[in-house]
Design an enzyme around this catalytic site. Structure first.
Site, short mmCIF file in Angstrom:
data_model
loop_
_atom_site.label_atom_id
_atom_site.label_comp_id
_atom_site.label_asym_id
_atom_site.label_seq_id
_atom_site.Cartn_x
_atom_site.Cartn_y
_atom_site.Cartn_z
N ASP A 5 0.86 -1.18 0.00
CA ASP A 5 0.00 0.00 0.00
C ASP A 5 0.89 1.23 0.00
O ASP A 5 1.77 1.37 0.87
CB ASP A 5 -0.91 0.01 1.23
CG ASP A 5 -2.03 -1.01 1.13
OD1 ASP A 5 -2.10 -1.73 0.11
OD2 ASP A 5 -2.84 -1.09 2.08
N ASP A 42 -15.30 -3.29 -1.39
CA ASP A 42 -14.84 -2.90 -0.06
C ASP A 42 -16.05 -2.65 0.83
O ASP A 42 -16.84 -1.74 0.58
CB ASP A 42 -14.00 -1.62 -0.15
CG ASP A 42 -12.82 -1.78 -1.10
OD1 ASP A 42 -12.24 -2.89 -1.13
OD2 ASP A 42 -12.47 -0.81 -1.80
#
Length: 241
Positions: A8, A129
């Site tokens: 990330d 998500d």
């Protein structure tokens, strides 16, 4: 089952967030390319990369960091975060990304995702998500009125390579994967499902593999690798069994 180590990117660095909160970022490596090379040495066959700044801003931000990763490794990379146009998809595929992940745009403009999947078959994944039962958007800062299954079914039979389902409440927390939630989506759609969020130990990988019903295609490993709660060799052996 394919295991995807996660990188990330925030401000050019390799970080992990807690529950997707940009204010709760832990830096694990200042060199994303170095981290990618470590994962290759560990034996992983894919890499999962997210441009966190891009997800918030709605456009690619950590471009140089992603390009450094692509130049440093030869395994395929799937990339998400802020990619919301066909031009953006095309640019990253031409740059060497093997699979582009579309999230917010899948909620707001599903036709764009369908068109992308037709143009680049099996190179488009959809991020699902989930927070409090609803699909989150805009770098997890907003909530839609869609649930995971409703979103997933939008993209049946259009060539989408995978649905990547993340339980935001578990992401970065090492609390265990939501096997039930992942399994419900996998059983409801014909698209391969990749689990993300909370994969804390090899027991989580075993639970994903052992569940009845449709096979879970993959799992994304983040903080568990950086914190050492999962050893790559053991995890890869279990996933391949």
């Amino acid at each position: 089952m394919i295991l995807y180590p996660a990188i990330d990117l925030k401000d050019g660095q390799c970080v992990r967030l807690l529950h997707g909160d940009m204010e709760k970022a832990t830096v694990f490596n200042n060199s994303p390319a170095d981290q990618a090379e470590r994962f290759v040495r560990d034996g992983f066959s894919w890499l999962h990369v997210v441009d966190l700044n891009g997800a918030i801003e709605g456009k690619s931000v950590n471009t140089a960091a992603v390009q450094s990763i692509l130049e440093s490794i030869s395994i395929p990379v799937q990339l998400g975060g802020g990619i919301r146009t066909l031009e953006g998809v095309e640019a990253w595929i031409e740059a060497g990304v093997s699979r582009v992940i579309l999230g917010t745009v899948a909620v707001h403009d599903p036709d764009l995702v369908r068109k992308a999947a037709r143009l680049w078959p099996e190179q488009i994944a959809v991020a699902v998500d989930v927070r409090d039962g609803k699909v989150a958007v805009d770098g997890w800062t907003g909530l839609s009125d869609l649930d995971a299954i409703t979103l997933g079914k939008r993209f049946e039979d259009v060539g989408v390579a995978a649905l990547i389902v993340t339980d935001i409440s578990r992401d970065g927390a090492l609390t265990g994967v939501n096997v039930e939630g992942v399994g419900e989506l996998a059983d409801a759609v014909s698209i391969p499902v990749i689990a993300s969020g909370g994969v804390a130990s090899v027991a989580d990988i075993e639970r994903l593999k052992a569940r009845p019903g449709v096979e879970i295609a993959g799992a994304i490993l983040g903080r568990s690798l950086y914190a050492g709660t999962i050893r790559p060799a053991e995890a890869l052996t279990i996933a391949a069994a």
